[in-house]
Design a protein around this motif. Structure first.
Motif, PDB file in Angstrom:
ATOM      1  N   GLY A  61      50.134  33.992  44.435  1.00  0.00           N
ATOM      2  CA  GLY A  61      48.666  34.182  44.517  1.00  0.00           C
ATOM      3  C   GLY A  61      48.568  35.543  43.978  1.00  0.00           C
ATOM      4  O   GLY A  61      49.196  36.520  44.000  1.00  0.00           O
ATOM      5  N   SER A  62      47.259  35.607  43.437  1.00  0.00           N
ATOM      6  CA  SER A  62      46.919  37.040  42.700  1.00  0.00           C
ATOM      7  C   SER A  62      45.541  37.170  42.363  1.00  0.00           C
ATOM      8  O   SER A  62      44.634  36.120  42.527  1.00  0.00           O
ATOM      9  N   HIS A  63      44.963  38.404  42.227  1.00  0.00           N
ATOM     10  CA  HIS A  63      43.789  38.981  41.979  1.00  0.00           C
ATOM     11  C   HIS A  63      43.936  40.062  41.043  1.00  0.00           C
ATOM     12  O   HIS A  63      44.763  41.022  41.152  1.00  0.00           O
ATOM     13  N   GLY A  64      43.328  39.978  39.865  1.00  0.00           N
ATOM     14  CA  GLY A  64      43.175  40.996  38.761  1.00  0.00           C
ATOM     15  C   GLY A  64      44.459  41.072  37.830  1.00  0.00           C
ATOM     16  O   GLY A  64      44.406  41.773  36.998  1.00  0.00           O
ATOM     17  N   VAL A  65      45.217  39.944  37.782  1.00  0.00           N
ATOM     18  CA  VAL A  65      46.277  39.981  36.996  1.00  0.00           C
ATOM     19  C   VAL A  65      45.739  39.158  35.664  1.00  0.00           C
ATOM     20  O   VAL A  65      45.038  38.159  35.594  1.00  0.00           O
ATOM     21  N   THR A  66      46.307  39.864  34.266  1.00  0.00           N
ATOM     22  CA  THR A  66      45.858  39.338  33.276  1.00  0.00           C
ATOM     23  C   THR A  66      47.052  39.082  32.423  1.00  0.00           C
ATOM     24  O   THR A  66      48.010  39.445  32.568  1.00  0.00           O
ATOM     25  N   GLY A  67      46.879  38.741  31.170  1.00  0.00           N
ATOM     26  CA  GLY A  67      47.729  38.587  29.760  1.00  0.00           C
ATOM     27  C   GLY A  67      48.939  37.872  30.348  1.00  0.00           C
ATOM     28  O   GLY A  67      48.796  36.756  30.954  1.00  0.00           O
ATOM     29  N   TRP A  68      49.988  38.329  29.698  1.00  0.00           N
ATOM     30  CA  TRP A  68      51.359  37.349  30.021  1.00  0.00           C
ATOM     31  C   TRP A  68      51.657  37.095  31.179  1.00  0.00           C
ATOM     32  O   TRP A  68      52.253  36.235  31.535  1.00  0.00           O
TER      33      TRP A  68
END
Length: 172
Positions: free
Chosen positions: A64-71
């Motif tokens: 689960g995640s929030h605010g993660v971007t890119g690779w």
């Protein structure tokens, strides 16, 4: 063998891996619920990123995640050697980094050197007596964490563990 390498070698414990394998990580409802918890934690602690990680023997999986971007968002994980959460698992308790760029143990970590991670606070997730991963927050600037911050992470971690337990794959 250094301490970090030694604790990484312990991640492949068969009992730990069986508990990890028993969780239905492909369940969309579980993922949505974990994402919701991470969003709430990020907001409450005022940091841009929050994660629920499961630390495998060679990789850290973002359940689960929030605010993660890119690779990192695309791959939903990182190599375990780059994982701050692996240290929370090893310690079996909270792990906090105020300024990773000034910390000799972390300054050369690619997540710090190339991805801009500066601060981290995480608490481990324990299910069936096994430490599986962590619930954490990550910032792009140095940050001092309070006892209240760690308490918030622990409350959310308890909720996360209950969800992981609810989404176990039933053995036939």
């Amino acid at each position: 063998m250094d301490t970090h390498t030694d604790h990484l070698s312990q991640l492949g414990d068969p009992r730990r891996m069986r508990v990890l394998a028993s969780i239905d990580l492909e369940n969309a409802d579980l993922r949505d619920r974990l994402d919701s918890i991470t969003e709430r934690t990020a907001q409450r602690l005022g940091l841009p990123i929050s994660l629920v990680t499961l630390v495998l023997d060679t990789a850290q999986f973002l359940a689960g995640s929030h605010g993660v971007t890119g690779w990192v968002a695309e791959s939903r994980g990182t190599p375990v050697e780059w994982s701050f959460c692996a240290r929370a698992v090893h310690r079996r308790g909270p792990y906090v980094i105020v300024d990773a760029s000034a910390d000799p143990d972390h300054a050369t970590n690619p997540m710090v050197a190339f991805e801009g991670v500066r601060s981290y606070a995480g608490v481990p997730l324990e299910l069936d007596g096994q430490f599986l991963g962590a619930h954490c927050v990550v910032g792009g600037a140095a940050h001092t964490f309070t006892d209240d911050d760690i308490s918030e992470l622990r409350r959310a971690a308890d909720e996360i563990v209950a969800l992981l337990d609810r989404y176990r794959i039933k053995a036939d």
